[in-house]
Design an enzyme around this catalytic site. Structure first.
Site, PDB file in Angstrom:
ATOM      1  N   LYS A  19      -4.811   7.341   9.488  1.00 57.39           N
ATOM      2  CA  LYS A  19      -6.037   7.312   8.672  1.00 57.39           C
ATOM      3  C   LYS A  19      -7.068   6.397   9.331  1.00 57.39           C
ATOM      4  O   LYS A  19      -8.247   6.731   9.418  1.00 57.39           O
ATOM      5  CB  LYS A  19      -5.733   6.772   7.265  1.00 57.39           C
ATOM      6  CG  LYS A  19      -4.932   7.721   6.411  1.00 57.39           C
ATOM      7  CD  LYS A  19      -4.813   7.157   4.995  1.00 57.39           C
ATOM      8  CE  LYS A  19      -3.812   7.928   4.188  1.00 57.39           C
ATOM      9  NZ  LYS A  19      -3.482   7.284   2.931  1.00 57.39           N
ATOM     10  N   GLU A  58       9.438   9.196   4.342  1.00 61.83           N
ATOM     11  CA  GLU A  58       8.490   8.132   4.027  1.00 61.83           C
ATOM     12  C   GLU A  58       9.223   6.914   3.474  1.00 61.83           C
ATOM     13  O   GLU A  58       8.747   5.788   3.605  1.00 61.83           O
ATOM     14  CB  GLU A  58       7.472   8.647   3.001  1.00 61.83           C
ATOM     15  CG  GLU A  58       6.055   8.218   3.332  1.00 61.83           C
ATOM     16  CD  GLU A  58       5.021   8.891   2.469  1.00 61.83           C
ATOM     17  OE1 GLU A  58       4.185   9.605   3.025  1.00 61.83           O
ATOM     18  OE2 GLU A  58       5.047   8.710   1.235  1.00 61.83           O
TER      19      GLU A  58
HETATM   20  O1  PA5 Z   1       4.119   9.156  -1.186  1.00 52.72           O
HETATM   21  C1  PA5 Z   1       3.002   8.728  -0.926  1.00 52.72           C
HETATM   22  O2  PA5 Z   1       2.619   7.636  -1.316  1.00 52.72           O
HETATM   23  C2  PA5 Z   1       2.000   9.549  -0.137  1.00 52.72           C
HETATM   24  O3  PA5 Z   1       2.560  10.677   0.442  1.00 52.72           O
HETATM   25  C3  PA5 Z   1       0.892   9.990  -1.051  1.00 52.72           C
HETATM   26  O4  PA5 Z   1       1.429  10.752  -2.086  1.00 52.72           O
HETATM   27  C4  PA5 Z   1      -0.163  10.783  -0.303  1.00 52.72           C
HETATM   28  O5  PA5 Z   1      -0.633  10.039   0.784  1.00 52.72           O
HETATM   29  C5  PA5 Z   1      -1.321  11.119  -1.227  1.00 52.72           C
HETATM   30  O6  PA5 Z   1      -1.857   9.956  -1.755  1.00 52.72           O
HETATM   31  P1  PA5 Z   1      -2.793   9.980  -3.004  1.00 52.72           P
HETATM   32  O7  PA5 Z   1      -2.033  10.509  -4.150  1.00 52.72           O
HETATM   33  O8  PA5 Z   1      -3.194   8.549  -3.193  1.00 52.72           O
HETATM   34  O9  PA5 Z   1      -3.962  10.852  -2.667  1.00 52.72           O
END
Ligand code: PA5
Length: 445
Positions: free
Chosen positions: A422, A288
Site C-alpha cells: 500500500k 495473513e
Molecule cells: O484481514 C484483514 O484485516 C484484511 O484482509 C482486510 O480485511 C482487508 O485489507 C480489507 O480491509 P478493510 O475492511 O479495512 O477495507
C-alpha cells in the site's frame, strides 16, 4: 457434525510428539482464552457465535428482506476479510451456477463481488451483467480507507444516484464499517446510509460471522441463525485445552509438528467447486495470520480432481515440503447416475454408479497415493453442506489458526506485511503524505 481425522499421519508423526506438544498447546490456550497473548485485543471473534449484537442481527435480517424485495442484484464491495467469507459461504450454500441463472429461476438476488481488485475490465463487465436491473450496494470496509473498495464504491454510488436519484440511492446503500472511525463511517453518517458495524475486537479475516458476512449471506438466502448455531456448537466443542478432547487444537498441533519437520506448505483440498471459495477464505485466514517474522506455513489450495491434471504431478513427486488437509462434505447435495451406454467407451464398469461414489473413491485413492508419495494428509469432514456445518467449520479453522500462531511464536492477529504494498502504491500514485518515497520508487522501475 464436523470430524477431524488423522489416521493417515501415522508414518509422519509419533504419538510421543503429540504428548510433547501438549504443554505448549496449554500455554497457547491460556494466551488465547485469558487474553494474555499478542494481539489479544482482536480476539472478540472467540465468543461472537453467542455474544453477537442481537439487535443488529435483526436489522441485518430486515435489510436482507428489503434487498430481496427491491433488488435483483446485490453488489458487495470489499476486499480481503471484507468479502472472502461471504463469497465462500454463498458458494458453499448454493448450487454452483446459481449466479448464472436468469432472475425468474432464482429465489434470491444475484450477489456480485467487486472492489476486490483494481481491474477496470472486471468492473465494467460486472456493470454489464447488472444491466438495467434493480440493484443495491453493500460497501464493506473495516478501516473505511481501503483503496480498491473505495474506487469501486465511487463508481456504484454514482450509478445508483443516476438511476434512483440521490435520495433513492441512499436507500439502496448499506455500509458495513467501523463503529466510530474512517472515511466510510463519515460518509455513511453524512449521507444517512443504513450502517452495520465491524466490531473493534474482530479483525477482517475473522469477521465473516459479523455483518460483514451475514448481510450478503442472508440476502443470498442463507439461514444466518443456523450459521451462528453451527459456530456456537464449535465454541463449545473447541474450548478444551486438552488435545485429546479438542479437534481444532489437534489440527493446530499436527500442522505445527509437520511444519517443524520441514512440511512448510499446506494445501487445503476439495473435490467440489462449491468449496473452492472456502479455500480462498481459508488461505487468507492462514496466510495473513501466520506468515510473519520470517516464518509460517504457506497456505495453498488444491481443487481436485481438476488440479490433479495440472500440479498433481508435483504433489505426488516434487519437493517433499507439502502436506494436505482434505476438506469434504460426506452427504452429496445432489447426485448423477452414470448412464448406461451400448457403445464401449471403457466406462462400462461404472454405469449405474453414482458420480458422488466415483468422486469419493477418487479422493480416497488420491489421498493414499499422496501419503505413499510422502505427503502427510489430514481430513476435516462435515456431514452436510448446510449453514450449521459451515458455521462450525469456520469456527474450527479460526480457533485452530489462533492456537497455531501462538505455537509458532507469532501474533496471529496483526498483518503488518499488508502495509508494504500500500505504501509503495500510494507513493507511486502521488497520495498526499507519501511524497518522500515517490521519486525513489520511480527510479527503481
Ligand atoms: O484481514 C484483514 O484485516 C484484511 O484482509 C482486510 O480485511 C482487508 O485489507 C480489507 O480491509 P478493510 O475492511 O479495512 O477495507
Amino acid at each position: 457434525m464436523l470430524k477431524f481425522k488423522t489416521q493417515h499421519l501415522e508414518k509422519f508423526i509419533l504419538d510421543a510428539e503429540i504428548s510433547m506438544i501438549q504443554p505448549m498447546v496449554t500455554v497457547a490456550d491460556e494466551m488465547l482464552r485469558k487474553g494474555i497473548g499478542a494481539g489479544s485485543a482482536y480476539t472478540d471473534w472467540l465468543h461472537l457465535p453467542t455474544e453477537y449484537d442481537k439487535d443488529e442481527f435483526a436489522r441485518i435480517q430486515a435489510a436482507a428482506k428489503k434487498i430481496q424485495s427491491d433488488s435483483k442484484v446485490l453488489v458487495v464491495i470489499g476486499i480481503g476479510g471484507s468479502y472472502l467469507g461471504a463469497r465462500a459461504a454463498i458458494d458453499f450454500l448454493n448450487e454452483y451456477f446459481n449466479n448464472y441463472l436468469p432472475d425468474e429461476q432464482r429465489d434470491f438476488p444475484q450477489v456480485l463481488f467487486v472492489g476486490n481488485s483494481i481491474a477496470p475490465a472486471y468492473l465494467n463487465s460486472l456493470i454489464n451483467v447488472i444491466g438495467d436491473r434493480d440493484f443495491s450496494v453493500n460497501v464493506i470496509s473495516k478501516s473505511g480507507t481501503t483503496t480498491e473498495p473505495a474506487i469501486a464504491f465511487r463508481v456504484f454510488k454514482q450509478m445508483l444516484e443516476e438511476k434512483y436519484g440521490v435520495v433513492g440511492a441512499r436507500e439502496r446503500i448499506y455500509a458495513t464499517t467501523d463503529a466510530k472511525r474512517g472515511a466510510l463511517k463519515t460518509l455513511a453518517d453524512t449521507e444517512g446510509y443504513e450502517e452495520f458495524v465491524v466490531p473493534d475486537g474482530v479483525g477482517g479475516r475473522f469477521s465473516v460471522l459479523t455483518a460483514v458476512g451475514l448481510l450478503p449471506i442472508a440476502t443470498a438466502g442463507g439461514d444466518i441463525e443456523q450459521l451462528m448455531a453451527g459456530a456456537a456448537a464449535g465454541e463449545v466443542e473447541y474450548a478444551d485445552a486438552d488435545l485429546a478432547k479438542n479437534p481444532a487444537y489437534q489440527y493446530a498441533a499436527y500442522r505445527n509438528i509437520l511444519y517443524r519437520k520441514g512440511y512448510t506448505t499446506e494445501l487445503l483440498i476439495n473435490y467440489d467447486p462449491t468449496l473452492l471459495q472456502f479455500g480462498e477464505w481459508w488461505k487468507q485466514l492462514q496466510g495473513e495470520s501466520e506468515g510473519k517474522d520470517g516464518k509460517g506455513i504457506f497456505p495453498a489450495t488444491g481443487n481436485f480432481s481438476t488440479d490433479l491434471h495440472s500440479f498433481g504431478q508435483y504433489i505426488q513427486d516434487g519437493r517433499r515440503n507439502l502436506f494436505e488437509t482434505l476438506f469434504r462434505v460426506t452427504e452429496p447435495v445432489t447426485d448423477v447416475v452414470i448412464p448406461e451406454m451400448d457403445a464401449d467407451d471403457g466406462l462400462g464398469y461404472l454405469q449405474g454408479e453414482k458420480m458422488s461414489y466415483v468422486n469419493r473413491t477418487a479422493s480416497e485413492g488420491t489421498l493414499l497415493a499422496h501419503v505413499d508419495g510422502g505427503v502427510p494428509n489430514m481430513i476435516v469432514e462435515v456431514d452436510k453442506q448446510n449453514e450449521f456445518s459451515l458455521g462450525q467449520a469456520i469456527y474450527f479453522f479460526e480457533v485452530a489458526v489462533a492456537i497455531s500462531g501462538y505455537l509458532n511464536g507469532i501474533n496471529p492477529f496483526d498483518q503488518p506485511g499488508v502495509e508494504a504494498y500500500k505504501r509503495n502504491m500510494f507513493g507511486l500514485l502521488g497520495k498526499p503524505g507519501y511524497e518522500d518515497i515517490t521519486y525513489q520508487l520511480q527510479q527503481r522501475l
